[in-house]
Design a protein around this motif. Structure first.
Motif, PDB file in Angstrom:
ATOM      1  N   GLN A  43       0.839  -1.198   0.000  1.00 14.55           N
ATOM      2  CA  GLN A  43       0.000   0.000   0.000  1.00 14.55           C
ATOM      3  C   GLN A  43       0.875   1.249   0.000  1.00 14.55           C
ATOM      4  O   GLN A  43       2.007   1.234   0.513  1.00 14.55           O
ATOM      5  CB  GLN A  43      -0.907   0.008   1.225  1.00 14.55           C
ATOM      6  N   ALA A  44       0.322   2.300  -0.554  1.00 16.22           N
ATOM      7  CA  ALA A  44       1.036   3.575  -0.546  1.00 16.22           C
ATOM      8  C   ALA A  44       1.393   3.958   0.888  1.00 16.22           C
ATOM      9  O   ALA A  44       0.582   3.798   1.809  1.00 16.22           O
ATOM     10  CB  ALA A  44       0.175   4.649  -1.190  1.00 16.22           C
ATOM     11  N   ASN A  67       8.087   4.766   2.435  1.00 15.01           N
ATOM     12  CA  ASN A  67       7.087   5.743   2.007  1.00 15.01           C
ATOM     13  C   ASN A  67       6.800   5.613   0.508  1.00 15.01           C
ATOM     14  O   ASN A  67       6.853   6.591  -0.241  1.00 15.01           O
ATOM     15  CB  ASN A  67       7.562   7.159   2.329  1.00 15.01           C
ATOM     16  N   LEU A  68       6.488   4.402   0.104  1.00 14.05           N
ATOM     17  CA  LEU A  68       6.290   4.126  -1.321  1.00 14.05           C
ATOM     18  C   LEU A  68       5.069   4.858  -1.857  1.00 14.05           C
ATOM     19  O   LEU A  68       4.055   5.026  -1.170  1.00 14.05           O
ATOM     20  CB  LEU A  68       6.154   2.628  -1.538  1.00 14.05           C
ATOM     21  N   ASP A  83       6.105   4.719  -7.775  1.00 14.75           N
ATOM     22  CA  ASP A  83       7.206   3.781  -7.587  1.00 14.75           C
ATOM     23  C   ASP A  83       6.891   2.406  -8.175  1.00 14.75           C
ATOM     24  O   ASP A  83       7.757   1.522  -8.199  1.00 14.75           O
ATOM     25  CB  ASP A  83       7.548   3.637  -6.104  1.00 14.75           C
ATOM     26  N   THR A  84       5.665   2.209  -8.629  1.00 16.19           N
ATOM     27  CA  THR A  84       5.296   0.953  -9.274  1.00 16.19           C
ATOM     28  C   THR A  84       6.153   0.727 -10.504  1.00 16.19           C
ATOM     29  O   THR A  84       6.218   1.574 -11.400  1.00 16.19           O
ATOM     30  CB  THR A  84       3.810   0.972  -9.668  1.00 16.19           C
ATOM     31  N   VAL A  86       2.551  -0.582  -6.112  1.00 13.74           N
ATOM     32  CA  VAL A  86       2.085   0.228  -4.989  1.00 13.74           C
ATOM     33  C   VAL A  86       0.639   0.608  -5.245  1.00 13.74           C
ATOM     34  O   VAL A  86       0.322   1.211  -6.285  1.00 13.74           O
ATOM     35  CB  VAL A  86       2.951   1.480  -4.811  1.00 13.74           C
ATOM     36  N   SER A  87      -0.227   0.256  -4.309  1.00 16.35           N
ATOM     37  CA  SER A  87      -1.648   0.541  -4.472  1.00 16.35           C
ATOM     38  C   SER A  87      -2.071   1.701  -3.582  1.00 16.35           C
ATOM     39  O   SER A  87      -1.490   1.927  -2.519  1.00 16.35           O
ATOM     40  CB  SER A  87      -2.472  -0.695  -4.127  1.00 16.35           C
ATOM     41  N   SER A  88      -3.093   2.402  -4.029  1.00 12.65           N
ATOM     42  CA  SER A  88      -3.594   3.563  -3.270  1.00 12.65           C
ATOM     43  C   SER A  88      -4.415   3.123  -2.079  1.00 12.65           C
ATOM     44  O   SER A  88      -5.037   2.083  -2.099  1.00 12.65           O
ATOM     45  CB  SER A  88      -4.453   4.448  -4.168  1.00 12.65           C
TER      46      SER A  88
END
Length: 124
Positions: A13-14, A85-86, A90-91, A122-124
């Motif tokens: 996750q973000a 803190n992705l 960054d995906t 990285v998902s929101s």
């Protein structure tokens, strides 16, 4: 011939963190400067971070400086990329690269060896 094998990618996750590893088959791993690159969807491959043979010098892309940390363990023939803190941007497919050189710029311009990569999403 040197083989590079990345691991540690996945879905996060973000705001989360992830650590990637890259293990090399080289008998003299400490002779190699190493780097991480990434290629996001629809984007060109870009430099992320680099580390000198002894690990005393590290360099980062401005987009990850202060968020990502590259390190290496020459006893384990492995480099790491700690990502904090992705963000969605960054995906990407993250790949490590190696070159038997003291000159890190030479590694970034033309690596001798590439891994196949590990996917980070990285998902929101």
């Amino acid at each position: 011939q040197v083989q590079l094998l990345e691991s540690g990618g996945g879905l996060v996750q973000a705001g989360g963190s992830l650590t990637l590893s890259c293990t090399a088959s080289a008998r003299t791993f400490s002779d190699f400067s190493m780097a991480w690159f990434r290629q996001g969807p629809g984007k060109e491959r870009e430099f992320v971070a680099g580390i000198s043979r002894g690990g005393t010098t590290t360099q980062y892309s401005p987009s990850v400086n202060g968020l990502f940390t590259i390190s290496r363990d020459n006893g384990k023939n492995t480099i790491y990329l700690q990502m904090n803190n992705l963000k969605n941007e960054d995906t990407a497919m993250y790949s490590c690269a190696a070159k038997k050189t003291l000159v890190m710029a030479s590694l970034y311009a033309s690596p001798d060896y590439w891994g196949r990569g590990t996917q980070v999403t990285v998902s929101s």
